[in-house]
Design a protein around this motif. Structure first.
Motif, PDB file in Angstrom:
ATOM      1  N   ASP A  28     -33.859 -25.161 -13.480  1.00 21.10           N
ATOM      2  CA  ASP A  28     -32.546 -24.871 -12.913  1.00 21.10           C
ATOM      3  C   ASP A  28     -32.655 -23.478 -12.276  1.00 21.10           C
ATOM      4  O   ASP A  28     -33.604 -22.735 -12.567  1.00 21.10           O
ATOM      5  N   TYR A  29     -31.713 -23.130 -11.403  1.00 26.43           N
ATOM      6  CA  TYR A  29     -31.822 -21.804 -10.780  1.00 26.43           C
ATOM      7  C   TYR A  29     -30.919 -20.751 -11.459  1.00 26.43           C
ATOM      8  O   TYR A  29     -31.414 -19.906 -12.196  1.00 26.43           O
ATOM      9  N   VAL A  71     -24.661 -13.224 -12.201  1.00 27.89           N
ATOM     10  CA  VAL A  71     -24.064 -12.001 -11.669  1.00 27.89           C
ATOM     11  C   VAL A  71     -22.671 -12.312 -11.108  1.00 27.89           C
ATOM     12  O   VAL A  71     -22.339 -13.479 -10.881  1.00 27.89           O
ATOM     13  N   GLU A  72     -21.911 -11.260 -10.875  1.00 26.48           N
ATOM     14  CA  GLU A  72     -20.541 -11.413 -10.361  1.00 26.48           C
ATOM     15  C   GLU A  72     -20.495 -12.139  -9.022  1.00 26.48           C
ATOM     16  O   GLU A  72     -19.686 -13.026  -8.801  1.00 26.48           O
ATOM     17  N   ASP A  73     -21.356 -11.706  -8.105  1.00 24.80           N
ATOM     18  CA  ASP A  73     -21.324 -12.227  -6.740  1.00 24.80           C
ATOM     19  C   ASP A  73     -22.390 -13.320  -6.561  1.00 24.80           C
ATOM     20  O   ASP A  73     -23.590 -13.043  -6.589  1.00 24.80           O
ATOM     21  N   VAL A  85     -34.058 -27.645  -9.566  1.00 23.71           N
ATOM     22  CA  VAL A  85     -32.905 -28.552  -9.523  1.00 23.71           C
ATOM     23  C   VAL A  85     -31.643 -27.702  -9.698  1.00 23.71           C
ATOM     24  O   VAL A  85     -31.399 -27.158 -10.768  1.00 23.71           O
ATOM     25  N   GLY A  90     -27.356 -26.568  -8.565  1.00 24.69           N
ATOM     26  CA  GLY A  90     -26.040 -26.945  -8.051  1.00 24.69           C
ATOM     27  C   GLY A  90     -25.815 -26.376  -6.653  1.00 24.69           C
ATOM     28  O   GLY A  90     -24.935 -26.815  -5.929  1.00 24.69           O
ATOM     29  N   GLU A 139     -17.567 -21.847  -2.522  1.00 19.96           N
ATOM     30  CA  GLU A 139     -18.961 -21.811  -2.059  1.00 19.96           C
ATOM     31  C   GLU A 139     -19.306 -23.215  -1.586  1.00 19.96           C
ATOM     32  O   GLU A 139     -19.164 -24.182  -2.334  1.00 19.96           O
ATOM     33  N   HIS A 171     -15.240 -20.640  -7.474  1.00 13.56           N
ATOM     34  CA  HIS A 171     -15.585 -19.583  -8.440  1.00 13.56           C
ATOM     35  C   HIS A 171     -14.351 -18.841  -8.917  1.00 13.56           C
ATOM     36  O   HIS A 171     -13.482 -18.498  -8.115  1.00 13.56           O
ATOM     37  N   MET A 198     -17.752 -20.283 -15.326  1.00 12.41           N
ATOM     38  CA  MET A 198     -16.685 -19.707 -14.502  1.00 12.41           C
ATOM     39  C   MET A 198     -16.698 -20.269 -13.086  1.00 12.41           C
ATOM     40  O   MET A 198     -16.487 -19.550 -12.102  1.00 12.41           O
ATOM     41  N   THR A 229     -24.264 -28.888 -16.595  1.00  9.49           N
ATOM     42  CA  THR A 229     -24.813 -29.957 -15.750  1.00  9.49           C
ATOM     43  C   THR A 229     -26.293 -30.228 -16.071  1.00  9.49           C
ATOM     44  O   THR A 229     -26.816 -31.295 -15.755  1.00  9.49           O
TER      45      THR A 229
HETATM   46  O1  LIG Z   1     -27.210 -25.646 -11.227  1.00 13.54           O
HETATM   47  P1  LIG Z   1     -27.233 -24.178 -11.025  1.00 13.54           P
HETATM   48  O2  LIG Z   1     -28.347 -23.744 -10.119  1.00 13.54           O
HETATM   49  O3  LIG Z   1     -27.206 -23.407 -12.306  1.00 13.54           O
HETATM   50  O4  LIG Z   1     -25.863 -23.888 -10.244  1.00 13.54           O
HETATM   51  C1  LIG Z   1     -24.594 -23.857 -10.917  1.00 13.54           C
HETATM   52  C2  LIG Z   1     -23.696 -22.885 -10.188  1.00 13.54           C
HETATM   53  O5  LIG Z   1     -24.486 -21.672 -10.078  1.00 13.54           O
HETATM   54  C3  LIG Z   1     -23.931 -20.605  -9.319  1.00 13.54           C
HETATM   55  O6  LIG Z   1     -22.824 -20.062 -10.005  1.00 13.54           O
HETATM   56  C4  LIG Z   1     -23.179 -19.415 -11.222  1.00 13.54           C
HETATM   57  O7  LIG Z   1     -23.997 -18.254 -10.913  1.00 13.54           O
HETATM   58  C5  LIG Z   1     -23.330 -17.248 -10.125  1.00 13.54           C
HETATM   59  C6  LIG Z   1     -24.347 -16.160  -9.824  1.00 13.54           C
HETATM   60  O8  LIG Z   1     -24.910 -15.633 -10.985  1.00 13.54           O
HETATM   61  C7  LIG Z   1     -22.107 -16.717 -10.890  1.00 13.54           C
HETATM   62  O9  LIG Z   1     -21.423 -15.716 -10.141  1.00 13.54           O
HETATM   63  C8  LIG Z   1     -21.163 -17.892 -11.199  1.00 13.54           C
HETATM   64  O10 LIG Z   1     -20.082 -17.455 -11.990  1.00 13.54           O
HETATM   65  C9  LIG Z   1     -21.914 -18.993 -11.953  1.00 13.54           C
HETATM   66  O11 LIG Z   1     -21.098 -20.125 -12.155  1.00 13.54           O
HETATM   67  C10 LIG Z   1     -23.549 -21.094  -7.939  1.00 13.54           C
HETATM   68  O12 LIG Z   1     -22.970 -20.024  -7.232  1.00 13.54           O
HETATM   69  C11 LIG Z   1     -22.624 -22.298  -8.019  1.00 13.54           C
HETATM   70  O13 LIG Z   1     -22.348 -22.762  -6.711  1.00 13.54           O
HETATM   71  C12 LIG Z   1     -23.325 -23.406  -8.792  1.00 13.54           C
HETATM   72  O14 LIG Z   1     -22.432 -24.501  -8.918  1.00 13.54           O
END
Ligand SMILES: O=P(O)(O)OC[C@H]1O[C@H](O[C@H]2O[C@H](CO)[C@@H](O)[C@H](O)[C@H]2O)[C@H](O)[C@@H](O)[C@@H]1O
Length: 342
Positions: free
Chosen positions: A73-74, A82-84, A110, A112, A182, A191, A224, A265
């Motif tokens: 996962d990323y 992070v916040e942004d 893999v 989101g 996003e 977000h 979040m 997920t």
């Molecule tokens: O499946 P993932 O690669 O884990 O993606 C899930 C969501 O990841 C990102 O949001 C999350 O990380 C952000 C950066 O650290 C953080 O600000 C946010 O609160 C987290 O939910 C991504 O931006 C989302 O679009 C993905 O759905």
């Protein structure tokens, strides 16, 4: 192996919101805590989900003579939360570790995020990318197909509707300070990390009611973030199966998928591995959580994952691969970096 995708237009599947037990900790906002985040609670959770670091020896033993296929996962796994969301960069060390791992094991990211965006963050050409929770996969052509048909995009027909709902979502959250959308191509993330706690419920309620009125969509929740997705039965677990298939492993008995993830997920992928009864589902979490994963890595930041992915640890895996796939003489080959030599 064929892939069945059902478009569940009639049956509305809106996942329930899970109580935001720990909304303000900046990490596990929407996830279900099964005990308070104290050391005693964590220690007992660890008995059920042992540290992948401590279990490394037994994992490598199990992997002997088998083919390990890596899935990562990323956000929250390879990069810190992070916040942004636009600034969730992966460290150079982590990039190097993933590149090394991918040299010896088929490796897929893999996420989101949209496929393009996650590729921009990862910047590696020796891995496969599955974006939009697996709704956009670029992998090699299947063995039975001579021509690469491009990306696998089971929700392509939904693109116009996704653009429409994106505009509606934009209108719905416009007056909530800190809320942001996003565009992840086949999913839209809403977000609320930067939204004041007092406004979060309002945002969730508005998004929920908008999605409830659109049968083509369903809602999932991450850290979040609310994720608006097409109503088709396809998730990260299906993406894992799809990738195993196109990589030629679907009927192999000796394949061990290894999946590291931190979010709700990712549980879909853990479920697939658990169903196979073989492989390594690893959750990244600093708190005890309800999970199907068998192993855990504590730190929600990249540190522990990096430690685990570190090439020094993966040297053990390399030895396994070397025994199976490479002639022994290769081990001391001077072309290999020092840490891979015996
Ligand atoms: O499946 P993932 O690669 O884990 O993606 C899930 C969501 O990841 C990102 O949001 C999350 O990380 C952000 C950066 O650290 C953080 O600000 C946010 O609160 C987290 O939910 C991504 O931006 C989302 O679009 C993905 O759905």
């Amino acid at each position: 192996m064929g892939f069945k995708i059902s478009h569940s237009n009639n049956q509305k599947k809106v996942k329930p919101f899970y109580g935001p037990v720990n909304d303000d900790d900046g990490t596990d906002g929407s996830l279900t805590l099964i005990s308070p985040p104290d050391d005693a609670g964590y220690a007992s959770w660890l008995i059920q989900h042992p540290s992948a670091l401590n279990a490394f020896d037994s994992i490598t033993k199990e992997a002997k003579w088998k083919k390990v296929v890596v899935f990562l996962d990323y956000d929250g796994t390879l990069s810190p939360i992070v916040e942004d969301p636009d600034k969730a960069f992966m460290s150079a060390e982590m990039r190097m570790a993933v590149r090394e791992v991918a040299k010896y094991f088929p490796t897929s990211i893999v996420s989101g995020r949209s496929r393009e965006k996650v590729k921009e963050f990862v910047q590696l050409s020796n891995v496969y990318y599955a974006g939009s929770h697996g709704l956009d996969i670029l992998a090699p052509p299947r063995a039975d197909k001579k021509v690469n048909e491009g990306a696998f995009q089971p929700a392509k027909l939904y693109l116009p509707a996704i653009q429409e709902i994106s505009i509606e979502l934009e209108d719905t959250i416009r007056d909530i300070q800190g809320a942001r959308l996003e565009d992840n191509k086949f999913c839209i993330s809403v977000h609320y990390r930067q939204v004041q706690p007092k406004d979060r419920e309002t945002l969730k309620e508005r998004v929920k009611s908008l999605v409830e009125n659109r049968l083509e969509f369903r809602l999932t929740e991450g850290k979040m973030v609310l994720e608006v997705r097409p109503s088709i039965e396809w998730n990260k677990g299906d993406a894992l199966n799809y990738l195993l298939d196109v990589l030629g492993f679907s009927n192999a008995k000796d394949v061990l998928p290894l999946y590291i993830g931190d979010d709700r997920t990712d549980e879909d992928a853990f479920k697939v591995i658990a169903g196979r009864r073989e492989g390594f589902p690893i959750i990244v979490s600093s708190i005890p959580r309800d999970t199907i994963a068998w192993y855990s890595l504590r730190d929600p930041s990249e540190k522990r994952v990096f430690e685990w992915m570190d090439i020094h640890h993966f040297r053990c895996f390399f030895v396994v691969v070397e025994v199976v796939l490479y002639p022994l003489s290769f081990v001391n080959d001077s072309r290999l970096p020092n840490h891979f030599r015996m």
